[in-house]
Design an enzyme around this catalytic site. Sequence first.
Site, PDB file in Angstrom:
ATOM      1  CB  SER A 284      27.645 -11.419 -22.048  1.00  0.00           C
ATOM      2  OG  SER A 284      27.252 -10.014 -22.027  1.00  0.00           O
ATOM      3  CE  LYS A 285      30.540  -8.220 -28.830  1.00  0.00           C
ATOM      4  NZ  LYS A 285      30.196  -7.243 -29.688  1.00  0.00           N
ATOM      5  NE  ARG A 286      24.497  -5.483 -21.786  1.00  0.00           N
ATOM      6  CZ  ARG A 286      24.015  -6.311 -22.845  1.00  0.00           C
ATOM      7  NH1 ARG A 286      24.126  -7.768 -23.074  1.00  0.00           N
ATOM      8  NH2 ARG A 286      23.152  -5.828 -23.337  1.00  0.00           N
ATOM      9  CD  GLN A 287      30.618 -13.126 -18.841  1.00  0.00           C
ATOM     10  OE1 GLN A 287      29.765 -13.450 -19.594  1.00  0.00           O
ATOM     11  NE2 GLN A 287      31.579 -13.864 -18.121  1.00  0.00           N
ATOM     12  CG  PHE A 291      36.497  -6.306 -23.203  1.00  0.00           C
ATOM     13  CD1 PHE A 291      36.205  -5.978 -24.526  1.00  0.00           C
ATOM     14  CD2 PHE A 291      35.406  -6.236 -22.029  1.00  0.00           C
ATOM     15  CE1 PHE A 291      34.907  -6.031 -24.997  1.00  0.00           C
ATOM     16  CE2 PHE A 291      34.387  -5.849 -22.685  1.00  0.00           C
ATOM     17  CZ  PHE A 291      33.949  -5.964 -23.859  1.00  0.00           C
TER      18      PHE A 291
END
Length: 527
Positions: A284-287, A291
């Site tokens: 998930s990009k929320r992790q 990035f």
Amino acid sequence: MMQLRCVWCLSAVRNRPVKLQLKATRRCSTVQGEVRVRFAPSPTGFLHLGGLRTALYNYIFAKKYGGSFILRLEDTDQSRLVPGAAESIEDMLEWAGVPPDEGPRRGGSVGPYLQSQRLDLYSQTARQLVESDHAYCCFCSSQRLDLLKKEALRTGQTPRYDNRCRHLRAGQVQEKLAQGVPHVIRFRLDAGVEPFQDLIFGRNYHEVAQVEGDPVVMKADGFPTYHLANIVDDHYMRISHVLRGSEWLISTSKHLLMYRALGWQPPTFGHLPLLMNKDGTKLSKRQGDIFIQSFQRDGVLPEALLDITTNCGSGFNTNRIGRRIDELISEFNPSKITTHSALLDLEKLPEFNRIHLKRRIEDEEQCLLLIRDLQGQIQQACTAQIQDEEVLHEDYIRRVLHLRKGHISSLKELVSPAYSYLWVRPSVSSQQVAALTTEAQHIASLVLKLIAERGEELAVDRLNKDLKTLAKQIKATKYREVMKLLRLALSGLQQGPSVAEMMVSLGPAEISHRFQKLALLSETSQT
């Protein structure tokens, strides 16, 4: 506002009939002619591991077959654009060692490479679809569409557009256009989808007209949706192979219907299995730590990141740790990409980084860059405490790196408290010394004598033997306490590299300085 009239300004349209090549098996021989692949992220966020992996497979595919890797930024969703994201995506691709051959920054013959600068092309294509009766104007309000969605959910059905405006008569359409009623353009989904051969998933098709309403291809604000923009751009940018995530597999039949409606030859499709966490959950990009900028900031080497994201997946003739980009290209075999999700274990990343850092240290040119980097980190972390500028010299840092290679996973470790003794002289108290031995002054004198005899030629193996011999000359202090005292005098710590390695790292002059200090401390405490 979009008009219904036909504007025949697509002189570059290649009116070739669509002929889908159905192959019984997946082979590398499917790669024929000029290879052009693309990575087309949306700058609504920063580049993350999943995106980098997609870019990497496209880059490797292009380089394997002597083709071009194109970066295209899909920035048509203007409301969700993140300031700085577009520039950061290009920066991170270059940092990772997968730079595009064409793109917004580098330019190219089929630009512009920002979708927001290609709106006229999408508008012209949408008009062509309307004129050929493959698309139509839809005047349904957002309120009506919301009601359709709520009713479908209430009855347990999948929300879909009911294609109401598909059946408007030409006079009704003209009247609404004349009144300036806001509208979108929808593509007519027809039954009879032809199967296509996916490079990875094999023979595939989805009868989309049975499960979906007609999709919007041009929004009321004049911006295209993904479905239109991506096929228009892939066509005019002469993309030969579309390698993208498997979440787009179900949309491919829809895209092929649009290619057929426009009379364009579609590219070959290959849908990459998803990159997931080691437990099979979605990456998930929320992790925040997925990035690419965060990996760069934490001292992760780009080649380690490329290595771990390919090692956990498939598509290579071998599967081993330590591959760099040239090795990934030479070992790449698209027929070996499986449909199974790639499970990524980021806990293994330090080991990948350790291996690649060792390789960099062993490369003279790369090592010099590491030295420059570490010099900056040392100055930032320890400037006020450094007593001897010698620790910033190139030869000294090179010696430290070669002694620690294979033991450290990142340069940042060398400016942590565990290695501060390399740059800052430790503070040692008489109480710490007294707790180990009453012979500290004698031990210090023996070390000073040993260093004077050895001169500049210090080697770890030889010093290990010398120190064992030295310890035998101490009457009342056991070997273990002697080593503890030497470690304390050298580093102020109770653990770390071997005493011999510490001594080789520091060099004769600094060893002498630290043991003279120990001798003086012991003498003072005894008076």
